[in-house]
Design an enzyme around this catalytic site. Structure first.
Site, mmCIF file in Angstrom:
data_model
loop_
_atom_site.group_PDB
_atom_site.id
_atom_site.type_symbol
_atom_site.label_atom_id
_atom_site.label_comp_id
_atom_site.label_asym_id
_atom_site.label_seq_id
_atom_site.Cartn_x
_atom_site.Cartn_y
_atom_site.Cartn_z
ATOM 1 N N GLY A 106 -8.595 0.187 0.306
ATOM 2 C CA GLY A 106 -9.080 -1.084 0.805
ATOM 3 C C GLY A 106 -10.142 -1.709 -0.074
ATOM 4 O O GLY A 106 -9.945 -2.772 -0.642
ATOM 5 N N GLU A 107 -11.272 -1.056 -0.206
ATOM 6 C CA GLU A 107 -12.358 -1.560 -1.042
ATOM 7 C C GLU A 107 -12.751 -0.533 -2.104
ATOM 8 O O GLU A 107 -13.873 -0.534 -2.586
ATOM 9 C CB GLU A 107 -13.563 -1.914 -0.178
ATOM 10 C CG GLU A 107 -13.309 -3.069 0.761
ATOM 11 C CD GLU A 107 -14.510 -3.428 1.608
ATOM 12 O OE1 GLU A 107 -15.464 -2.637 1.678
ATOM 13 O OE2 GLU A 107 -14.487 -4.516 2.207
ATOM 14 N N GLU A 108 -11.836 0.344 -2.444
ATOM 15 C CA GLU A 108 -12.118 1.386 -3.434
ATOM 16 C C GLU A 108 -11.327 1.120 -4.710
ATOM 17 O O GLU A 108 -10.216 0.603 -4.672
ATOM 18 C CB GLU A 108 -11.768 2.765 -2.889
ATOM 19 C CG GLU A 108 -12.669 3.201 -1.758
ATOM 20 C CD GLU A 108 -12.345 4.603 -1.274
ATOM 21 O OE1 GLU A 108 -11.362 5.205 -1.747
ATOM 22 O OE2 GLU A 108 -13.081 5.100 -0.407
#
Length: 115
Positions: A25-27
C-alpha cells in the site's frame, strides 16, 4: 503523494542496476545489488533526507509535521538470495518494524559487510 515519494526514491538511487518498486500500500522496496550494509546505510540516510526535504504536510502525525519514511534494510551475500528470498523479505520487514518501533523517521539495518 505516493508518486512524488516514488520519484524522489528513484532519483536518489543512482546506479543503473538499483531499483525502486512499490511493494505494498504505502511501502516501497529498494534493491541495491552488490551493496553491503555500510553502502545500504548510506543510501538509506540519503533517502530519509530526500523525503523530508519534500516537506509534504503530514497533519496529525506525532512524528513530524511533514512526511517522513522509515527504512528496514537487510543485506545478503548474492548466493543467499537464490537460496531463501522469503527470509530476505521477512528480515527486511522485521528491520522496518524495528525502525517504526524506535520512533519512525529512521533506518534499521541487518546483514553482512564485505571484507
Amino acid at each position: 503523494m505516493l508518486v512524488q515519494v516514488a520519484r524522489t526514491l528513484t532519483e536518489n538511487v543512482n546506479r543503473k542496476d538499483d531499483a525502486v518498486a512499490r511493494f505494498g500500500g504505502e511501502e516501497f522496496s529498494v534493491l541495491l545489488p552488490d551493496t553491503d550494509i555500510s553502502g545500504a546505510k548510506c543510501v538509506s540516510n540519503k533517502l530519509l533526507v530526500a523525503v523530508r526535504a519534500l516537506q509534504i504536510p503530514n497533519a496529525g502525525s506525532d512524528v513530524a509535521d511533514s512526511l517522513t519514511v522509515s527504512v528496514g534494510g537487510y543485506t545478503v551475500k548474492p548466493l543467499q538470495v537464490e537460496a531463501d528470498l522469503y527470509s530476505v523479505i521477512r528480515y527486511a520487514d522485521l528491520a522496518l518494524y524495528r525502525a517504526k518501533q524506535q520512533g519512525r523517521n529512521r533506518a534499521v539495518h541487518h546483514g553482512f559487510s564485505y571484507g
